[in-house]
Write a protein that holds these residues in place. Structure first.
Motif, PDB file in Angstrom:
ATOM      1  N   ASP A   1       0.847  -1.185   0.000  1.00 22.86           N
ATOM      2  CA  ASP A   1       0.000   0.000   0.000  1.00 22.86           C
ATOM      3  C   ASP A   1       0.888   1.242   0.000  1.00 22.86           C
ATOM      4  O   ASP A   1       2.104   1.169   0.268  1.00 22.86           O
ATOM      5  CB  ASP A   1      -0.938  -0.005   1.205  1.00 22.86           C
ATOM      6  CG  ASP A   1      -0.199  -0.016   2.538  1.00 22.86           C
ATOM      7  OD1 ASP A   1       0.442   0.994   2.875  1.00 22.86           O
ATOM      8  OD2 ASP A   1      -0.263  -1.049   3.235  1.00 22.86           O
ATOM      9  N   ALA A   2       0.316   2.380  -0.307  1.00 22.17           N
ATOM     10  CA  ALA A   2       1.102   3.599  -0.488  1.00 22.17           C
ATOM     11  C   ALA A   2       1.862   3.990   0.776  1.00 22.17           C
ATOM     12  O   ALA A   2       3.021   4.434   0.708  1.00 22.17           O
ATOM     13  CB  ALA A   2       0.187   4.747  -0.934  1.00 22.17           C
ATOM     14  N   ALA A   3       1.237   3.813   1.930  1.00 22.97           N
ATOM     15  CA  ALA A   3       1.890   4.198   3.182  1.00 22.97           C
ATOM     16  C   ALA A   3       3.115   3.332   3.458  1.00 22.97           C
ATOM     17  O   ALA A   3       4.173   3.842   3.851  1.00 22.97           O
ATOM     18  CB  ALA A   3       0.908   4.105   4.340  1.00 22.97           C
ATOM     19  N   THR A   4       2.978   2.018   3.237  1.00 23.96           N
ATOM     20  CA  THR A   4       4.116   1.126   3.468  1.00 23.96           C
ATOM     21  C   THR A   4       5.222   1.398   2.456  1.00 23.96           C
ATOM     22  O   THR A   4       6.411   1.412   2.809  1.00 23.96           O
ATOM     23  CB  THR A   4       3.667  -0.339   3.387  1.00 23.96           C
ATOM     24  OG1 THR A   4       2.671  -0.575   4.374  1.00 23.96           O
ATOM     25  CG2 THR A   4       4.840  -1.282   3.614  1.00 23.96           C
ATOM     26  N   ARG A   5       4.858   1.630   1.196  1.00 22.69           N
ATOM     27  CA  ARG A   5       5.880   1.907   0.186  1.00 22.69           C
ATOM     28  C   ARG A   5       6.658   3.170   0.551  1.00 22.69           C
ATOM     29  O   ARG A   5       7.879   3.231   0.400  1.00 22.69           O
ATOM     30  CB  ARG A   5       5.238   2.052  -1.195  1.00 22.69           C
ATOM     31  CG  ARG A   5       6.261   1.964  -2.340  1.00 22.69           C
ATOM     32  CD  ARG A   5       5.627   2.212  -3.716  1.00 22.69           C
ATOM     33  NE  ARG A   5       4.353   1.560  -3.874  1.00 22.69           N
ATOM     34  CZ  ARG A   5       4.207   0.298  -4.231  1.00 22.69           C
ATOM     35  NH1 ARG A   5       5.272  -0.454  -4.466  1.00 22.69           N
ATOM     36  NH2 ARG A   5       2.996  -0.222  -4.362  1.00 22.69           N
ATOM     37  N   ALA A   6       5.969   4.191   1.036  1.00 24.73           N
ATOM     38  CA  ALA A   6       6.648   5.424   1.431  1.00 24.73           C
ATOM     39  C   ALA A   6       7.599   5.182   2.593  1.00 24.73           C
ATOM     40  O   ALA A   6       8.711   5.739   2.637  1.00 24.73           O
ATOM     41  CB  ALA A   6       5.621   6.492   1.799  1.00 24.73           C
ATOM     42  N   MET A   7       7.206   4.333   3.537  1.00 20.97           N
ATOM     43  CA  MET A   7       8.088   4.016   4.660  1.00 20.97           C
ATOM     44  C   MET A   7       9.324   3.272   4.187  1.00 20.97           C
ATOM     45  O   MET A   7      10.450   3.609   4.572  1.00 20.97           O
ATOM     46  CB  MET A   7       7.333   3.184   5.704  1.00 20.97           C
ATOM     47  CG  MET A   7       6.234   3.932   6.427  1.00 20.97           C
ATOM     48  SD  MET A   7       5.277   2.861   7.537  1.00 20.97           S
ATOM     49  CE  MET A   7       6.481   2.497   8.813  1.00 20.97           C
ATOM     50  N   VAL A   8       9.125   2.243   3.375  1.00 18.48           N
ATOM     51  CA  VAL A   8      10.245   1.411   2.920  1.00 18.48           C
ATOM     52  C   VAL A   8      11.173   2.202   2.010  1.00 18.48           C
ATOM     53  O   VAL A   8      12.400   2.094   2.111  1.00 18.48           O
ATOM     54  CB  VAL A   8       9.716   0.152   2.208  1.00 18.48           C
ATOM     55  CG1 VAL A   8      10.852  -0.613   1.532  1.00 18.48           C
ATOM     56  CG2 VAL A   8       8.981  -0.747   3.197  1.00 18.48           C
TER      57      VAL A   8
ATOM     58  N   LYS B   1      14.186   8.576   9.014  1.00 20.76           N
ATOM     59  CA  LYS B   1      14.133   8.577  10.475  1.00 20.76           C
ATOM     60  C   LYS B   1      15.431   8.064  11.071  1.00 20.76           C
ATOM     61  O   LYS B   1      15.965   8.644  12.029  1.00 20.76           O
ATOM     62  CB  LYS B   1      12.959   7.717  10.945  1.00 20.76           C
ATOM     63  CG  LYS B   1      12.773   7.681  12.456  1.00 20.76           C
ATOM     64  CD  LYS B   1      11.558   6.837  12.841  1.00 20.76           C
ATOM     65  CE  LYS B   1      11.385   6.781  14.350  1.00 20.76           C
ATOM     66  NZ  LYS B   1      10.218   5.941  14.735  1.00 20.76           N
ATOM     67  N   LEU B   2      15.972   6.989  10.509  1.00 20.54           N
ATOM     68  CA  LEU B   2      17.206   6.404  11.016  1.00 20.54           C
ATOM     69  C   LEU B   2      18.389   7.349  10.849  1.00 20.54           C
ATOM     70  O   LEU B   2      19.264   7.431  11.724  1.00 20.54           O
ATOM     71  CB  LEU B   2      17.482   5.095  10.273  1.00 20.54           C
ATOM     72  CG  LEU B   2      18.742   4.331  10.660  1.00 20.54           C
ATOM     73  CD1 LEU B   2      18.601   3.727  12.057  1.00 20.54           C
ATOM     74  CD2 LEU B   2      19.030   3.223   9.639  1.00 20.54           C
ATOM     75  N   LEU B   3      18.417   8.078   9.734  1.00 19.54           N
ATOM     76  CA  LEU B   3      19.568   8.908   9.382  1.00 19.54           C
ATOM     77  C   LEU B   3      19.415  10.368   9.812  1.00 19.54           C
ATOM     78  O   LEU B   3      20.314  11.174   9.594  1.00 19.54           O
ATOM     79  CB  LEU B   3      19.798   8.844   7.869  1.00 19.54           C
ATOM     80  CG  LEU B   3      20.130   7.461   7.314  1.00 19.54           C
ATOM     81  CD1 LEU B   3      20.019   7.447   5.798  1.00 19.54           C
ATOM     82  CD2 LEU B   3      21.515   7.003   7.756  1.00 19.54           C
ATOM     83  N   GLY B   4      18.282  10.695  10.402  1.00 19.15           N
ATOM     84  CA  GLY B   4      18.085  12.065  10.856  1.00 19.15           C
ATOM     85  C   GLY B   4      17.772  13.040   9.740  1.00 19.15           C
ATOM     86  O   GLY B   4      18.130  14.228   9.821  1.00 19.15           O
ATOM     87  N   LEU B   5      17.070  12.553   8.700  1.00 15.64           N
ATOM     88  CA  LEU B   5      16.705  13.388   7.554  1.00 15.64           C
ATOM     89  C   LEU B   5      15.221  13.701   7.607  1.00 15.64           C
ATOM     90  O   LEU B   5      14.450  13.011   8.285  1.00 15.64           O
ATOM     91  CB  LEU B   5      17.040  12.654   6.256  1.00 15.64           C
ATOM     92  CG  LEU B   5      18.526  12.340   6.036  1.00 15.64           C
ATOM     93  CD1 LEU B   5      18.692  11.373   4.860  1.00 15.64           C
ATOM     94  CD2 LEU B   5      19.312  13.628   5.800  1.00 15.64           C
ATOM     95  N   PRO B   6      14.757  14.730   6.875  1.00 11.84           N
ATOM     96  CA  PRO B   6      13.332  15.074   6.890  1.00 11.84           C
ATOM     97  C   PRO B   6      12.458  13.950   6.325  1.00 11.84           C
ATOM     98  O   PRO B   6      12.834  13.303   5.333  1.00 11.84           O
ATOM     99  CB  PRO B   6      13.247  16.322   5.997  1.00 11.84           C
ATOM    100  CG  PRO B   6      14.625  16.888   6.013  1.00 11.84           C
ATOM    101  CD  PRO B   6      15.558  15.714   6.110  1.00 11.84           C
ATOM    102  N   LEU B   7      11.315  13.703   6.949  1.00  9.17           N
ATOM    103  CA  LEU B   7      10.341  12.756   6.429  1.00  9.17           C
ATOM    104  C   LEU B   7       9.617  13.378   5.236  1.00  9.17           C
ATOM    105  O   LEU B   7       9.687  14.586   5.000  1.00  9.17           O
ATOM    106  CB  LEU B   7       9.336  12.390   7.509  1.00  9.17           C
ATOM    107  CG  LEU B   7       9.911  11.808   8.818  1.00  9.17           C
ATOM    108  CD1 LEU B   7       8.785  11.518   9.804  1.00  9.17           C
ATOM    109  CD2 LEU B   7      10.717  10.563   8.551  1.00  9.17           C
ATOM    110  N   LEU B   8       8.935  12.536   4.472  1.00  6.41           N
ATOM    111  CA  LEU B   8       8.246  13.044   3.288  1.00  6.41           C
ATOM    112  C   LEU B   8       7.263  14.149   3.638  1.00  6.41           C
ATOM    113  O   LEU B   8       7.168  15.159   2.943  1.00  6.41           O
ATOM    114  CB  LEU B   8       7.524  11.900   2.582  1.00  6.41           C
ATOM    115  CG  LEU B   8       8.405  10.943   1.780  1.00  6.41           C
ATOM    116  CD1 LEU B   8       7.585   9.786   1.256  1.00  6.41           C
ATOM    117  CD2 LEU B   8       9.086  11.677   0.634  1.00  6.41           C
TER     118      LEU B   8
END
Length: 324
Positions: A299-306, A313-320
């Protein structure tokens, strides 16, 4: 097209070419030349492919074996030189390229100091280290100073495969098993399990370990790790079940495994927050990897996370949502 962050993507630094010479001799000349060219490119084909396939940021790391291929007496200077070289190369494209530090893991104190310098002075987002260092694994007590620094800096440790110091007898007379086809994953996955069962993640619960290649097959055995460890703990004591360190401390990328079935299995074991897209450029094909993740049954939400937000989040960068 879903925006993507990739972070098992490689480059070559001056002085490390000697480590690739034996590998390059094993592949056709045209392919070897293309790999060499792409490893040395920062603002040409690399950026063109990123633009074509929706990769908003690529986090670069030194191709293997990196400083782990150096003797102890040269490893510290070699790591610093590679990190300074990368910082210079990515500086003109700060919105597209970032770095993971190469580290002299022969000396835990020196590795901790170089990680701190790379993160606080060069702006790197973590480190990528090749496993192991002349047969030494990073669960040894002397490495606690390193894990403490990693946790304090709140950056990830990407454990990348390399040649094992010695091969088990089952690999004898079968060189195809010793490298990327099988042996690298066996050694790297075993190294990760050493960290887990030695209690590194109990002592440093904030430490984040990243494994490529769908987690070197470890996610698919989480249930068995719990079952057999409960039956045969061998004197080891952990605060959590082995499976509970996955996603909390151990995360995985899709590098080198463009299989929808494998992806869905990894997501089933790790949850949508535990799996991240990456490519392994230039050793894997960007087009094939992008098609794989864009056509995966997500689904779109999971694809955006992956594709983006888990790595961000792990690297300290801005989320979408923050970048929109």
């Amino acid at each position: 097209m879903t925006p993507k962050i990739t972070f098992e993507e490689h480059f070559m630094a001056p002085g490390f070419e000697k480590h690739s010479a034996a590998f390059l001799k094993l592949i056709p000349g045209a392919e070897a030349a293309a790999l060499t060219r792409r490893l040395g490119d920062f603002d040409g084909e690399r950026i063109e492919l990123m633009d074509r396939y929706g990769i908003t940021r690529s986090v670069l790391s030194l191709t293997g074996p990196g400083p782990q291929g150096e003797p102890p007496e040269t490893a510290i200077a070699a790591a610093k030189g590679a990190n300074d070289f990368l910082a210079e190369k990515i500086a003109p494209l700060p919105d597209r390229l970032s770095g993971l530090a190469a580290l002299p893991m022969h000396d835990p104190d020196a590795a901790a100091a170089e990680l701190r310098r790379a993160v606080t002075e060069l702006g790197f987002l973590g480190c990528l280290v090749n496993s192991p260092v002349h047969g030494t694994y990073f669960d040894a007590p002397e490495y606690d100073v390193f894990w403490a620094e990693l946790e304090a800096l709140d950056v990830p440790f990407y454990l990348h495969p390399s040649n094992a110091r010695a091969h088990p007898p089952v690999f004898a007379d079968m060189p195809v098993l010793t490298g990327a086809t099988w042996g690298w994953g066996v050694d790297t996955g075993s190294h990760a399990l050493r960290l887990l069962f030695s209690g590194v993640f109990d002592r440093f619960p904030g430490a984040k370990l990243v494994l490529g290649h769908m987690g070197e097959a470890l996610p698919y055995l989480r249930w068995r790790f719990d079952s057999r460890f409960a039956a045969y703990p061998m004197g080891v004591e952990l605060e959590l079940r082995p499976s509970q360190y996955f996603t909390r401390n151990i995360l995985v990328t899709t590098t080198g495994v463009c299989s929808h079935a494998a992806l869905m299995g990894a997501l089933g074991e790790m949850g949508p927050e535990g799996v991240m897209f990456s490519i392994d450029y230039p050793y894997e094909d960007t087009a094939a990897a992008a098609e794989f993740i864009e056509t995966a049954p997500l689904d779109a939400a999971t694809r955006a996370m992956v594709c983006h937000d888990n790595a961000a989040k792990l690297l300290g960068l801005p989320l979408l949502a923050e970048a929109a």
